[in-house]
Design a protein around this motif. Structure first.
Motif, mmCIF file in Angstrom:
data_model
loop_
_atom_site.group_PDB
_atom_site.id
_atom_site.type_symbol
_atom_site.label_atom_id
_atom_site.label_comp_id
_atom_site.label_asym_id
_atom_site.label_seq_id
_atom_site.Cartn_x
_atom_site.Cartn_y
_atom_site.Cartn_z
ATOM 1 N N GLY A 117 10.607 9.531 0.979
ATOM 2 C CA GLY A 117 10.669 8.745 -0.244
ATOM 3 C C GLY A 117 9.955 7.429 -0.067
ATOM 4 N N ILE B 253 14.279 3.995 0.626
ATOM 5 C CA ILE B 253 14.981 5.206 1.064
ATOM 6 C C ILE B 253 14.764 5.453 2.553
ATOM 7 C CG2 ILE B 253 15.000 7.722 0.857
ATOM 8 C CD1 ILE B 253 14.581 7.405 -2.118
ATOM 9 N N ALA C 211 20.242 8.504 -6.029
ATOM 10 C CA ALA C 211 20.273 7.126 -5.532
ATOM 11 C C ALA C 211 21.711 6.629 -5.410
ATOM 12 C CB ALA C 211 19.475 6.215 -6.467
ATOM 13 N N ILE D 104 23.328 8.423 -2.410
ATOM 14 C CA ILE D 104 22.847 7.889 -1.124
ATOM 15 C C ILE D 104 23.635 6.639 -0.762
ATOM 16 C CG2 ILE D 104 20.891 6.728 -0.013
ATOM 17 C CD1 ILE D 104 19.068 8.685 -1.547
ATOM 18 N N ILE E 257 20.831 9.709 3.650
ATOM 19 C CA ILE E 257 20.031 10.640 2.872
ATOM 20 C C ILE E 257 20.196 12.036 3.460
ATOM 21 C CG2 ILE E 257 18.351 8.854 2.309
ATOM 22 C CD1 ILE E 257 16.511 10.161 4.403
ATOM 23 N N ILE F 24 14.631 13.208 -0.888
ATOM 24 C CA ILE F 24 15.536 12.432 -0.038
ATOM 25 C C ILE F 24 15.733 13.128 1.307
ATOM 26 C CG2 ILE F 24 16.742 11.327 -1.958
ATOM 27 C CD1 ILE F 24 19.079 13.310 -1.412
#
Length: 488
Positions: free
Chosen positions: A51, A55, A344, A347, A353, A433
């Motif tokens: 990502g 990330i 998101a 996470i 992730i 991810i």
């Protein structure tokens, strides 16, 4: 089928045994290639295209990866928010409290820039970013990361007083938009091989807004002690990749149609040659069975969890009228949340992730058809058999298990089928991810603007969805035959 099951199990259990050095990369060409170089140098486990900066940095902090290629300007401005252009010592001083360190300068700098088509820039007399400010009617298409970065558009706009409202555009697609005249300006990288291929002019940063972006390795502070041999190998990379070598590897991927692994071959053997890959080469590449196993894992583990939770929730909604609206509304609202927004949030919630947040997201998305069909199958089922059961003295639990659920099975199975087909498609987003699956190819295709690579990920996902739907329809027909046989 046994092979597919074995592959899915291998994806779950493959981490057993010695823990390998885990190498990550961002979702753009150069980072993909550098990740290949690092993984091959250390014989480590590669987690490509995780990502954007936020990330991948989060993955490093949580231990999902141990090392990835980064740039000093990104570290200073975007991650650490340090003023000026701090050196390695200052960066390490700021990173140490987070359990991280930076080192091993690779030998080149890859900075941000804005670029235009050469002919368009020449006709307008635009050579610098200051010149750009005097052309307020130009259309800018900038990558989402550049739009949101501290060292990207917000600061650049203020520094040059740029009068534009740019649109967000995937970096890999921006070149075609620029060539077609849909946009006039895009963000680029100074080692980008497409600059020459698309006859672009890089606009001079005459106010020196952008910092230096020296390529380095960002790693967990304990990694050198845990992987001493691998880090000794990584240190041997210091200063060995100059700007020309990096541009050559980028060109191999972006202009010559080579895979990221084939582009990385040029680092180890500058005379390496490989043919341009056709669609079938991409479709049945060496990663096909690994990606298939990962995709099956994502789809069917999340589906099993959704069935285990969704059927009881549907029963509750059918048996408790006051609970019906809250239950159905809750699972319905989940469907309205955009996939990337949900990922998101997850996470941040799970602190990492990869497969876990992806499975949770797929589980949540699969609930609605199962809950809704279970509720409908029971609440709207034939009342005659239920009344007959009551007349025979059956308890409510016995009526549910022996009469209502069997009668509702076709409706429940239809809901499970819908969820399974939806999950096959939605699972492609999990690659963004680091959860793997066919989405890896789609992400790589977007990074390269490579339609063949995009199709190599989309086609097997579509075929898997059709296969899943066919399997469920076959099961539905058999279920219908069983029910008819028992009645006769």
């Amino acid at each position: 089928m046994r092979r597919l099951v074995a592959l899915a199990l291998a994806a779950v259990c493959g981490a057993a045994g010695a823990d390998p050095l885990k190498v990550g990369s961002k979702r753009f060409t150069e980072s993909y290639i550098l990740g290949e170089v690092l993984a091959r140098t250390t014989q480590g486990q590669l987690k490509p295209g995780l990502g954007n900066t936020g990330i991948v940095f989060a993955a490093l902090k949580t231990g999902a990866i141990d090392v990835y290629p980064e740039y000093t300007g990104t570290l200073a401005r975007e991650i650490l928010r340090l003023p000026g252009e701090p050196g390695i010592v200052a960066l390490n001083r700021a990173l140490a409290p987070q359990g991280l360190a930076v080192g091993v300068p690779l030998g080149f700098s890859n900075g941000y820039a804005l670029a235009m088509r050469e002919d368009r820039a020449e006709s307008l007399g635009v050579h610098t970013l200051s010149d750009l400010a005097r052309q307020p009617r130009l259309k800018l298409g900038l990558s989402q990361e550049f739009l949101g970065r501290e060292d990207g558009w917000p600061g650049l706009k203020a520094a040059y007083r740029l009068p534009f409202s740019p649109v967000g555009l995937d970096h890999g697609l921006a070149y075609e938009a620029l060539a077609a005249g849909d946009i006039d300006v895009m963000d680029s990288y100074t080692t980008d091989a497409k600059i020459l291929g698309y006859r672009m002019r890089v606009l001079a940063d005459d106010r020196r807004y952008f910092p230096r972006y020296e390529a380095v390795l960002l790693y967990r502070l304990d990694a050198p002690a845990r992987f001493p041999k691998q880090f000794e190998a990584l240190r041997s990379l210091e200063g060995r990749i100059d700007e020309g070598a990096m541009i050559r590897m980028n060109a191999a991927a972006e202009l010559e149609g080579r895979s990221f692994a084939q582009a990385a071959d040029l680092f180890f053997n500058s005379n390496s040659t490989s043919k341009r890959r056709g669609f079938l080469d991409l479709l049945f590449g060496s990663d096909f069975w690994r990606l298939t196993g990962e995709h099956l894992l994502l789809v069917f583990v999340s589906l099993a969890a959704s069935v285990a939770a969704g059927v009881p929730l549907g029963i509750v909604a059918a048996k408790l009228p006051r609970a019906a609206q809250p239950v159905l509304a809750s699972v319905g609202v989940i469907q309205t949340i955009p996939a990337l927004a949900l990922l998101a949030f997850l996470i941040a919630l799970v602190g990492g992730i990869g497969v876990v947040p992806a499975l949770i997201a797929l589980f949540l998305y699969a609930l609605l058809p199962i809950v809704r069909n279970t509720h409908a199958g029971i609440a709207q089922g034939a009342r005659g058999p239920v009344q007959a059961g009551m007349a025979l003295g059956l308890r409510p639990g016995q009526i549910l298990l022996r009469i209502e659920l069997p009668l509702a099975t076709p409706a429940i199975l239809a809901g499970v089928k819908t969820s399974a087909v939806i999950n096959v498609g939605t699972a492609t987003i999990a690659a963004f991810i680091g959860a793997g699956g066919y989405g890896e190819r789609i992400a790589a295709g977007l990074a390269l603007n490579d339609n063949a690579m995009l199709l190599a990920g989309a086609v097997p996902a579509a075929l898997l969805a059709l296969a899943v739907q066919g399997a469920f329809e076959l099961a539905e027909r058999r279920t219908g035959l069983t029910a008819w046989t028992s009645r006769t």
